[in-house]
Design an enzyme around this catalytic site. Structure first.
Site, short mmCIF file in Angstrom:
data_model
loop_
_atom_site.label_atom_id
_atom_site.label_comp_id
_atom_site.label_asym_id
_atom_site.label_seq_id
_atom_site.Cartn_x
_atom_site.Cartn_y
_atom_site.Cartn_z
N THR A 225 0.84 -1.21 0.00
CA THR A 225 0.00 0.00 0.00
C THR A 225 0.87 1.26 0.00
OG1 THR A 225 -1.65 -1.25 1.20
CG2 THR A 225 -1.91 1.14 1.23
N GLN B 139 -4.80 -16.43 11.94
CA GLN B 139 -3.96 -15.40 12.57
C GLN B 139 -4.44 -13.99 12.26
OE1 GLN B 139 0.47 -17.04 12.14
NE2 GLN B 139 -0.87 -17.68 10.51
N ASP C 108 2.32 -8.72 9.80
CA ASP C 108 3.72 -9.12 9.58
C ASP C 108 4.72 -8.23 10.34
OD1 ASP C 108 2.54 -10.86 7.81
OD2 ASP C 108 3.02 -9.68 6.04
O1 F6P Z 1 0.67 -9.59 4.73
C1 F6P Z 1 -0.20 -10.30 5.54
C2 F6P Z 1 -0.25 -11.74 5.14
O2 F6P Z 1 -1.14 -12.41 6.00
C3 F6P Z 1 1.09 -12.46 5.07
O3 F6P Z 1 1.53 -12.85 6.34
C4 F6P Z 1 0.76 -13.60 4.14
O4 F6P Z 1 1.93 -14.01 3.48
C5 F6P Z 1 -0.20 -13.00 3.18
O5 F6P Z 1 -0.76 -11.88 3.83
C6 F6P Z 1 -1.32 -13.91 2.75
O6 F6P Z 1 -2.06 -13.26 1.79
P1 F6P Z 1 -3.49 -13.69 1.28
O7 F6P Z 1 -4.48 -13.44 2.38
O8 F6P Z 1 -3.74 -12.80 0.12
O9 F6P Z 1 -3.41 -15.12 0.94
#
Ligand code: F6P
Length: 380
Positions: A114, A306, A136
């Site tokens: 972003t 999470q 993260d």
């Molecule tokens: O950036 C947050 C996050 O949860 C990361 O920890 C993970 O790699 C990614 O997003 C997962 O993305 P999505 O929800 O698009 O699968």
């Protein structure tokens, strides 16, 4: 003075605390500063498609404790947006909608991706403010990001629960924790949950070193182990193979360039295989440990658990603190910044100073040193 007009959107993966931040910006801007605030749905896509949500009719009440985002989110980028089966640069449409709403500032709630998008809009002359959101915790320049504390508690509780079952069955449990290319979440949860092994992207691991640590535990009467693995963790061998593959790809591209041919694209099978290698890395690790130690191993992927549910008290406070600070900056016409959390306060950092940088875990971080002191193995 004309009333200030503010737009707000949430972009990237959702994160606990987003609604608290929307509320913080909105209540301070509308209630305290008497500005107008309008929401855009589903990140930059909603701004491009001019899909809005009114926020001045009680929509901000009762959302402090809610997970997710009332605005919806997407990973769409202004300059590469899927439209009609193609990836198009829709930046001009976004700029046009910004002006159509007579916005004085667009507040973007998001992480590293972003920030890069916000920078592109800043370069197009828009006033933008970014708030650091992600589980993260990898946004450069800020002490922490909202969402991280909640995810940390969830991942820690999961490790606690995995302990008793690993103990009862005398098993290794490999638990995969999110975090993209940074190890903050795995390190924090691993430390808080007392994981015996913590693997993070910043410290490439050697599977034999992990197996040895687990065998030592068995020899000292502890025939079970918890291995907390960040999703981006990688073995030394895989890292070397990846570097060689990258080198080869570069050479092939260069050869095609010299021969004035378009570079060959991966076919579907190759792309699937590449994805599978990434997706199954933790499963492969569990299988390798089983073989090397003689213990049974199981894999648990915590995944989106999470990111879901209510934000922790700390995230509610942080998001409110950053959100209201954004409104204060708008009142002072201080635009083009990331509102970073610093100590008890906040600090505006020019977006161009932070966009494109990732805050990873320094291998000599005090938490790593503490973990090593209590006997945690990092696979190195
Ligand atoms: O950036 C947050 C996050 O949860 C990361 O920890 C993970 O790699 C990614 O997003 C997962 O993305 P999505 O929800 O698009 O699968």
């Amino acid at each position: 003075m004309a009333t200030r007009q503010i737009g707000i959107l949430t972009a990237g993966g959702d994160s606990p605390g987003l609604n608290a931040a929307i509320r913080g910006v909105g209540k301070a801007a509308m209630g305290y500063y008497k500005m107008h605030v309008i929401g855009f749905r589903d990140g930059f896509r909603g701004l491009m498609e001019n899909r809005t949500m009114a926020l001045d009719g009680g929509q901000l009440s009762g959302i402090l404790t809610l997970g997710g985002t009332i605005l919806g989110t997407s990973r769409d980028k202004p300059h590469k947006m899927p439209v009609g089966g193609k990836l198009l640069d829709m930046t001009d449409a976004i700029v046009a909608n910004y002006h159509e709403h007579h916005l004085d500032c667009l507040v973007c709630l998001g992480g590293g991706g972003t920030l890069k998008n916000a920078l592109r809009l800043k370069e197009k002359g828009l006033n933008v403010i970014n708030l650091p959101k992600t589980i993260d915790n990898d946004v450069w320049g800020t002490d922490t990001t909202f969402g991280f504390d909640t995810a940390l508690s969830i991942a820690t509780e999961c490790i606690d629960r995995l302990h008793s079952t690993a103990h009862s069955h005398h098993r290794i449990i490999v638990v995969e924790i999110m975090g993209h290319r940074a190890g903050w979440l795995a390190l924090g949860a691993g430390l808080a949950g007392g994981a015996d092994v913590i693997l993070i992207p910043e410290i490439p691991y050697d599977v034999e070193s992990i197996a040895e640590a687990i065998r030592e535990r068995v020899n000292s009467g502890k025939p079970f182990s918890i291995v907390a693995v960040a999703e981006g963790a990688i073995s030394k061998q895989d890292l070397a193979a990846l570097a060689a593959a990258k080198q080869q790809k570069k050479a092939t591209k260069e050869k095609a360039r010299k021969a004035a041919k378009p570079p060959r694209k991966m076919d579907d099978g190759e792309a699937d295989a590449a994805e599978l290698i990434y997706a199954s890395r933790t499963l492969r690790l569990a299988k390798q440990l089983e073989k090397l130690t003689g213990l049974e191993a199981r894999l648990t992927i915590l995944g989106h658990l999470q990111r879901g549910g209510a934000p922790s008290a700390a995230d509610r406070i942080l998001a409110t603190r950053l959100g209201t600070a954004a409104a204060d900056l708008i009142a002072k016409k201080h635009y083009g910044v990331l509102v970073a959390a610093r100590g008890e306060g906040t600090r505006p950092l020019p977006i161009e100073e932070v966009a494109g940088k990732v805050k990873t875990v320094p291998p000599d971080h005090p938490l790593i040193l503490s973990a090593r002191r209590v006997g945690t193995n990092f696979g190195d």
